[in-house]
Design an enzyme around this catalytic site. Sequence first.
Site, PDB file in Angstrom:
ATOM      1  N   CYS A   1       0.824  -1.205   0.000  1.00 28.07           N
ATOM      2  CA  CYS A   1       0.000   0.000   0.000  1.00 28.07           C
ATOM      3  C   CYS A   1       0.858   1.255   0.000  1.00 28.07           C
ATOM      4  O   CYS A   1       2.067   1.209   0.151  1.00 28.07           O
ATOM      5  CB  CYS A   1      -0.895   0.001   1.229  1.00 28.07           C
ATOM      6  SG  CYS A   1      -1.985  -1.417   1.268  1.00 28.07           S
TER       7      CYS A   1
ATOM      8  N   GLY B   1      -0.426   0.652  -5.083  1.00 28.85           N
ATOM      9  CA  GLY B   1      -1.730   0.057  -4.795  1.00 28.85           C
ATOM     10  C   GLY B   1      -2.773   0.572  -5.757  1.00 28.85           C
ATOM     11  O   GLY B   1      -2.906   1.789  -5.917  1.00 28.85           O
TER      12      GLY B   1
ATOM     13  N   ASN C   1       0.518   1.083   5.885  1.00 27.03           N
ATOM     14  CA  ASN C   1       1.223   0.330   4.852  1.00 27.03           C
ATOM     15  C   ASN C   1       2.067  -0.719   5.561  1.00 27.03           C
ATOM     16  O   ASN C   1       2.855  -0.378   6.446  1.00 27.03           O
ATOM     17  CB  ASN C   1       2.114   1.264   4.024  1.00 27.03           C
ATOM     18  CG  ASN C   1       3.070   0.505   3.094  1.00 27.03           C
ATOM     19  OD1 ASN C   1       4.173   0.968   2.827  1.00 27.03           O
ATOM     20  ND2 ASN C   1       2.664  -0.641   2.597  1.00 27.03           N
ATOM     21  N   GLY C   2       1.879  -1.964   5.170  1.00 23.76           N
ATOM     22  CA  GLY C   2       2.635  -3.041   5.800  1.00 23.76           C
ATOM     23  C   GLY C   2       1.703  -4.167   6.169  1.00 23.76           C
ATOM     24  O   GLY C   2       0.586  -4.261   5.650  1.00 23.76           O
TER      25      GLY C   2
ATOM     26  N   TYR D   1      11.688  -4.082  -6.725  1.00 20.08           N
ATOM     27  CA  TYR D   1      10.479  -4.010  -7.548  1.00 20.08           C
ATOM     28  C   TYR D   1       9.547  -2.873  -7.185  1.00 20.08           C
ATOM     29  O   TYR D   1       8.954  -2.236  -8.045  1.00 20.08           O
ATOM     30  CB  TYR D   1       9.706  -5.329  -7.415  1.00 20.08           C
ATOM     31  CG  TYR D   1       8.308  -5.288  -7.977  1.00 20.08           C
ATOM     32  CD1 TYR D   1       8.095  -5.314  -9.356  1.00 20.08           C
ATOM     33  CD2 TYR D   1       7.192  -5.203  -7.138  1.00 20.08           C
ATOM     34  CE1 TYR D   1       6.812  -5.259  -9.875  1.00 20.08           C
ATOM     35  CE2 TYR D   1       5.907  -5.146  -7.657  1.00 20.08           C
ATOM     36  CZ  TYR D   1       5.729  -5.180  -9.023  1.00 20.08           C
ATOM     37  OH  TYR D   1       4.455  -5.117  -9.542  1.00 20.08           O
TER      38      TYR D   1
HETATM   39  P1  AMP Z   1       5.572 -14.139 -11.428  1.00 20.08           P
HETATM   40  O1  AMP Z   1       4.974 -14.187 -12.773  1.00 20.08           O
HETATM   41  O2  AMP Z   1       4.588 -14.559 -10.364  1.00 20.08           O
HETATM   42  O3  AMP Z   1       6.871 -14.884 -11.334  1.00 20.08           O
HETATM   43  O4  AMP Z   1       5.862 -12.624 -11.047  1.00 20.08           O
HETATM   44  C1  AMP Z   1       7.035 -11.983 -11.447  1.00 20.08           C
HETATM   45  C2  AMP Z   1       6.713 -10.695 -12.116  1.00 20.08           C
HETATM   46  O5  AMP Z   1       5.819  -9.914 -11.314  1.00 20.08           O
HETATM   47  C3  AMP Z   1       7.939  -9.857 -12.318  1.00 20.08           C
HETATM   48  O6  AMP Z   1       7.897  -9.391 -13.647  1.00 20.08           O
HETATM   49  C4  AMP Z   1       7.838  -8.702 -11.332  1.00 20.08           C
HETATM   50  O7  AMP Z   1       8.150  -7.478 -11.974  1.00 20.08           O
HETATM   51  C5  AMP Z   1       6.418  -8.691 -10.886  1.00 20.08           C
HETATM   52  N1  AMP Z   1       6.294  -8.662  -9.425  1.00 20.08           N
HETATM   53  C6  AMP Z   1       7.221  -8.939  -8.503  1.00 20.08           C
HETATM   54  N2  AMP Z   1       6.707  -8.834  -7.258  1.00 20.08           N
HETATM   55  C7  AMP Z   1       5.421  -8.488  -7.396  1.00 20.08           C
HETATM   56  C8  AMP Z   1       4.360  -8.222  -6.485  1.00 20.08           C
HETATM   57  N3  AMP Z   1       4.539  -8.268  -5.167  1.00 20.08           N
HETATM   58  N4  AMP Z   1       3.154  -7.898  -7.010  1.00 20.08           N
HETATM   59  C9  AMP Z   1       2.974  -7.834  -8.340  1.00 20.08           C
HETATM   60  N5  AMP Z   1       3.928  -8.070  -9.234  1.00 20.08           N
HETATM   61  C10 AMP Z   1       5.146  -8.393  -8.792  1.00 20.08           C
END
Ligand code: AMP
Length: 477
Positions: A8, A35, A107-108, A248
């Site tokens: 968030c 978010g 947030n958290g 990220y």
């Molecule tokens: P996945 O397809 O589940 O392996 O997600 C990896 C991809 O999602 C990467 O391209 C990241 O940029 C992105 N990503 C990493 N962490 C998150 C997160 N917490 N929420 C949404 N997207 C994420």
Amino acid sequence: MENLNEKCAIFGVYGKGIDVARLTFFGLFALQHRGQESSGIAVADGSDIKRHKDHGLVAQVFTEEAIDSLKGHIAIGHNRYSTSKGSGTEHIQPMVVGNGALAFAHNGNLPSTRALEEFLQGKVENTAGLSDSCLMAHAIHWYMEQGKALPDAVTAAYPLFTGAFSIVAMTKDTLVAARDPKGIRPLSLARLNGGFVVSSETCAFSTIDAKFVREILPGEMVTIDESGLSEKQIAEGEQKLDIFEFIYFARHDSELMGKSVYEVRKNFGKTLAREYPIDADVVVGVPETSLPCALGYAEQSGIPYEMGLNKNRYIQRTFIQPDQKLRDKSVKMKLTPIPGVLKGKRVVVIDDSIVRGTTSKPIIDLLFEAGATEVHFLVSSPPIRFPDFYGIDTPAQDSLIAYGKTVEEMRAAIGATSLHFLSLEGMLRSTGLPKESFSTSCFTGEYPVDLKERYDEINYPSDVSISSTSPKQMEPG
Ligand code: AMP
């Protein structure tokens, strides 16, 4: 207890003569990446608290009319990340409790809410189904009902908050902002026209022309009221910022712990190039987070950087679920290849992380379909083998592709020519900050805040090493 507060953004402003609701709108707009499910603003005018909140993106939730209806000199705002769980309107923040006595945003995530629930037993009618944020707000409000002013109520309730939290709280005349003792989620302070602003990330300060003052420290609370700003260390702090903010989560143009997120991401790419030199024709980043990493890899390796993947800039969360056929194509709705860049080329493609592994394979398929002869998938973080409990929303451990798999097994699953992950040491070194200042829990399983009963959800595999392809020896720097 559901985790309702993943990923968030929080924002707060105190300033007489400032259109605080409009300012908070622009602050939340700059923090939209943290978010997208819902957004809300609460405003206090010295005698009352008013709030507007709804599902949707910031620009969808607030109309000119809604902003105009929120008059006052203190505001707090919140953007909430999308999650399949608990999407009811009652969970949209800021929370307002005690008949408008207190507004609160968080947030958290608190992995364990046992202490809070026990504390509130007999004090609040029914705690079942309340989110961790709601429990926190009730605990603060209970102390206010005992006659404590907001800062004292937050101080008294603080030991009950066991987890990751950056919070803003507001009564009709006082704004408080605080961070957990490990500073796991970010929070910064700025000045604006004689008033003060707090924001999850510094990128929001540029948007509203506020002047960055400093980060709020782990374990610190700041209070802003008629008499100005006061600072108080309410618990001993030990900085353990979630490294995922750099990987990220944060925006490239934010600064965390004095470091530019953009520069750190570029360093991740440079370090990847030192650890995994590859004979290739072109370096491509997966938009957006990985673009600076790809630039860094290209700069370090001398391989040209190209925009091999185009991201539809209007992609955003919709509330219409795609049918299965479209869902399978969801990567194509977001990303399309630029064939001229890829045809006949040996491609290094860089992404910031692999979580479930669901997006990596379609991206690799796209690149091969566009004519790439080799696709080397490089990740600017180590394999994620442990779930997150502090608010980043990495799923249950058995949904993580790296859990129980070697890098070679993962490579085979996603169909890459080769797969390499930035080493833990390389990642930490690339930040230019002491390695002790980070929480690396999703890579190492070392959780800086006690998970209590949630430890039961974790397995510590003994048979899989962090990387089955060892990186080259790092050069200094
Ligand atoms: P996945 O397809 O589940 O392996 O997600 C990896 C991809 O999602 C990467 O391209 C990241 O940029 C992105 N990503 C990493 N962490 C998150 C997160 N917490 N929420 C949404 N997207 C994420």
